[in-house]
Design an enzyme around this catalytic site. Structure first.
Site, PDB file in Angstrom:
ATOM      1  N   HIS A 189       8.776  -0.345  16.212  1.00 39.47           N
ATOM      2  CA  HIS A 189       7.572  -1.167  16.083  1.00 39.47           C
ATOM      3  C   HIS A 189       6.791  -0.813  14.811  1.00 39.47           C
ATOM      4  O   HIS A 189       6.409  -1.689  14.029  1.00 39.47           O
ATOM      5  CB  HIS A 189       6.683  -0.983  17.316  1.00 39.47           C
ATOM      6  CG  HIS A 189       5.503  -1.906  17.344  1.00 39.47           C
ATOM      7  ND1 HIS A 189       5.445  -3.019  18.125  1.00 39.47           N
ATOM      8  CD2 HIS A 189       4.347  -1.880  16.638  1.00 39.47           C
ATOM      9  CE1 HIS A 189       4.310  -3.655  17.911  1.00 39.47           C
ATOM     10  NE2 HIS A 189       3.608  -2.981  17.014  1.00 39.47           N
ATOM     11  N   GLU A 222       6.441  -3.375  11.522  1.00 37.65           N
ATOM     12  CA  GLU A 222       5.131  -3.859  11.076  1.00 37.65           C
ATOM     13  C   GLU A 222       4.859  -3.469   9.624  1.00 37.65           C
ATOM     14  O   GLU A 222       4.365  -4.272   8.838  1.00 37.65           O
ATOM     15  CB  GLU A 222       4.013  -3.315  11.982  1.00 37.65           C
ATOM     16  CG  GLU A 222       4.001  -3.909  13.392  1.00 37.65           C
ATOM     17  CD  GLU A 222       3.831  -5.426  13.402  1.00 37.65           C
ATOM     18  OE1 GLU A 222       3.137  -5.963  12.519  1.00 37.65           O
ATOM     19  OE2 GLU A 222       4.424  -6.089  14.287  1.00 37.65           O
ATOM     20  N   ASN A 233       4.457  -5.986   6.275  1.00 35.84           N
ATOM     21  CA  ASN A 233       3.294  -5.935   5.373  1.00 35.84           C
ATOM     22  C   ASN A 233       3.729  -5.732   3.929  1.00 35.84           C
ATOM     23  O   ASN A 233       3.251  -6.414   3.029  1.00 35.84           O
ATOM     24  CB  ASN A 233       2.356  -4.794   5.776  1.00 35.84           C
ATOM     25  CG  ASN A 233       1.555  -5.123   7.028  1.00 35.84           C
ATOM     26  OD1 ASN A 233       1.588  -6.250   7.517  1.00 35.84           O
ATOM     27  ND2 ASN A 233       0.838  -4.139   7.538  1.00 35.84           N
TER      28      ASN A 233
HETATM   29  P1  ADP Z   1      -1.564  -8.763   9.350  1.00 34.77           P
HETATM   30  O1  ADP Z   1      -0.294  -8.327   8.692  1.00 34.77           O
HETATM   31  O2  ADP Z   1      -1.344  -9.611  10.546  1.00 34.77           O
HETATM   32  O3  ADP Z   1      -2.529  -9.370   8.373  1.00 34.77           O
HETATM   33  P2  ADP Z   1      -2.002  -5.926   9.545  1.00 34.77           P
HETATM   34  O4  ADP Z   1      -2.832  -5.099  10.462  1.00 34.77           O
HETATM   35  O5  ADP Z   1      -0.561  -5.647   9.523  1.00 34.77           O
HETATM   36  O6  ADP Z   1      -2.288  -7.441   9.918  1.00 34.77           O
HETATM   37  O7  ADP Z   1      -2.567  -5.775   8.069  1.00 34.77           O
HETATM   38  C1  ADP Z   1      -3.939  -6.057   7.808  1.00 34.77           C
HETATM   39  C2  ADP Z   1      -4.172  -6.433   6.346  1.00 34.77           C
HETATM   40  O8  ADP Z   1      -3.989  -5.269   5.521  1.00 34.77           O
HETATM   41  C3  ADP Z   1      -3.222  -7.466   5.781  1.00 34.77           C
HETATM   42  O9  ADP Z   1      -3.643  -8.783   6.070  1.00 34.77           O
HETATM   43  C4  ADP Z   1      -3.285  -7.159   4.287  1.00 34.77           C
HETATM   44  O10 ADP Z   1      -4.427  -7.767   3.707  1.00 34.77           O
HETATM   45  C5  ADP Z   1      -3.510  -5.670   4.242  1.00 34.77           C
HETATM   46  N1  ADP Z   1      -2.239  -4.929   3.979  1.00 34.77           N
HETATM   47  C6  ADP Z   1      -1.504  -4.244   4.883  1.00 34.77           C
HETATM   48  N2  ADP Z   1      -0.420  -3.672   4.311  1.00 34.77           N
HETATM   49  C7  ADP Z   1      -0.465  -3.997   3.016  1.00 34.77           C
HETATM   50  C8  ADP Z   1       0.376  -3.693   1.883  1.00 34.77           C
HETATM   51  N3  ADP Z   1       1.484  -2.958   1.999  1.00 34.77           N
HETATM   52  N4  ADP Z   1      -0.009  -4.185   0.657  1.00 34.77           N
HETATM   53  C9  ADP Z   1      -1.125  -4.933   0.541  1.00 34.77           C
HETATM   54  N5  ADP Z   1      -1.952  -5.252   1.572  1.00 34.77           N
HETATM   55  C10 ADP Z   1      -1.637  -4.789   2.786  1.00 34.77           C
HETATM   56 MG    MG Z   2       1.054  -7.040   9.424  1.00 39.02          MG
END
Ligand code: ADP
Ligand code: MG
Length: 381
Positions: free
Chosen positions: A242, A246, A250
């Site tokens: 998981h 995730e 991202n």
């Molecule tokens: P989601 O992917 O549904 O938006 P997450 O909790 O996985 O929710 O991530 C939250 C936010 O954090 C994302 O919408 C993004 O803006 C930012 N983020 C997360 N990981 C990254 C990454 N590797 N690079 C850039 N921004 C990121």
């Molecule tokens: Mg995400």
């Protein structure tokens, strides 16, 4: 009896049950104990432990639910979840027999399977409840932090409850583990590299479906203890999967969108993964070149519902058209961090704005250091 009077008496007895069990702190287990019990324990011992431990963990969360903003508690989806918890607590409480017959234990196992099914969509349903709440009017900052605080504790407790249920139904019931070498839901020799590759491939599949392209994987590993051996720890494979899935989603989304926005042509920069097992820690670092996260947003990314992606159509109903989006629920990071922390690990995100992001996953490499991290905890020796 008159219906409303009957319902009121039901509610009263539920409140009584919640008070009764919420008085006791949960008993946290270590990975070592869980593995040992899966090998040496039996169904009756498991029954005796769980018929107390599960209600204790459920009741403490039901009590905390009472501290949520009153208007949120009135939302239909929140009421639904509350109702499931009530039914489950009643069901578990009905097992009073302290020297159970095989028949009782069998019935208990069936009830646990049912409970797991009943609660399978809790996350989506509560998220729906939050949307109902925020659609009705703006959410105040103090309400928001109350909700975030609650969700962390609530979902952590849920992760723990599900693990206990799986351990019982898979070790002592007729459900079979995913792999014969697993002990219930736990793999005493969880091959980290396999899980990373599996999660990467599945995220890549989604990414290609959505963006028609995906970055490649660059995996490096060091076993600092036994250089020749594959990297393995005792862990819950589905939890590690998981987290990795995730984080990969991202990183992939960021990489593709950043390259597109900067009109960078040619191959996408790879997602680099370093896995190192040392005496105490197993560390996984995922480095992407997806443009990073500005510091002004750094403390928001672990909030539930925080996302920079468009909100998906529906959380509960998956009958939407078009390719599955890679993001948008805003649950990826907070839930992954809970999974990492649950057995005394952690998840950190460090970013360079304009360049890329490093995610660090720390897991306990030593079985008896990996103890359950629970909202309120009384650790067993
Ligand atoms: P989601 O992917 O549904 O938006 P997450 O909790 O996985 O929710 O991530 C939250 C936010 O954090 C994302 O919408 C993004 O803006 C930012 N983020 C997360 N990981 C990254 C990454 N590797 N690079 C850039 N921004 C990121
Ligand atoms: Mg995400």
């Amino acid at each position: 009896m008159h219906l409303t009077r009957f319902l009121r008496s039901q509610q009263q007895s539920l409140a009584h049950l919640v008070d009764l069990y919420a008085k006791y702190p949960p008993t946290g287990l270590t990975m070592k104990r869980i593995v040992q019990f899966a090998r040496e324990g039996d169904a009756k011992q498991s029954y005796l432990f769980l018929r107390n431990e599960l209600p204790v963990r459920l009741a403490s969360m039901m009590k905390e639910m009472g501290h949520l903003p009153p208007r949120l508690l009135e939302m239909p989806s929140v009421k639904t979840v509350n109702g499931w918890y009530g039914t489950t607590l009643h069901e578990l409480h009905s097992f009073k027999d302290s020297s159970p017959t095989n028949e009782t234990v069998k019935k208990f196992t069936e009830v646990l399977q049912n409970i797991r099914k009943r609660h399978s969509t809790v996350i989506e349903t509560l998220a729906q409840g939050y949307m109902e709440f925020s659609d009705q009017g703006s959410v105040k900052e103090y309400e928001e932090s109350q909700i975030q605080y609650f969700l962390n504790r609530f979902y952590l407790s849920r992760i723990s409850i599900r693990l206990l249920i799986y351990q019982h139904t898979m070790c002592f019931g007729d459900e079979v583990p995913v792999h014969p070498s697993h002990l219930g839901f736990v793999d005493p020799n969880c091959l980290v590299e396999e899980i990373i590759k599996d999660a990467f491939e599945n995220a890549q599949f989604l990414c290609e479906g959505y963006y028609l392209t995906a970055p490649p994987l660059e995996l490096r590993k060091i076993n600092a203890i036994n250089p020749e051996e594959p990297i393995a720890i005792a862990y819950v494979p589905s939890h590690l999967y998981h987290i990795m899935f995730e984080l990969f989603k991202n990183s992939m989304r960021a990489t593709v969108e950043h390259s597109e926005s900067k009109k960078i042509s040619g191959a996408l920069p790879p997602i680099a993964v370093d896995v190192v097992k040392a005496k105490e820690d197993l560390t996984i670092r995922i480095s992407d070149r997806g443009g990073g996260i500005p510091r002004s947003k750094a403390d928001k990314i672990f909030r539930y519902m925080y996302s920079t992606a468009p909100r998906p159509v529906s959380l509960v109903d998956s009958q939407h058209s078009g390719p599955t989006p890679l993001a948008g629920f805003g649950y990826g990071l907070p839930i992954s961090r809970l999974y990492a922390r649950y057995f005394n690990g952690d998840l950190e995100i460090h970013s360079i704005d304009g360049y890329g992001t490093d995610a660090y996953i720390y897991l306990q490499a030593v079985e008896d250091q990996a103890s359950e991290w629970l909202p309120i905890c009384n650790r067993a020796a």
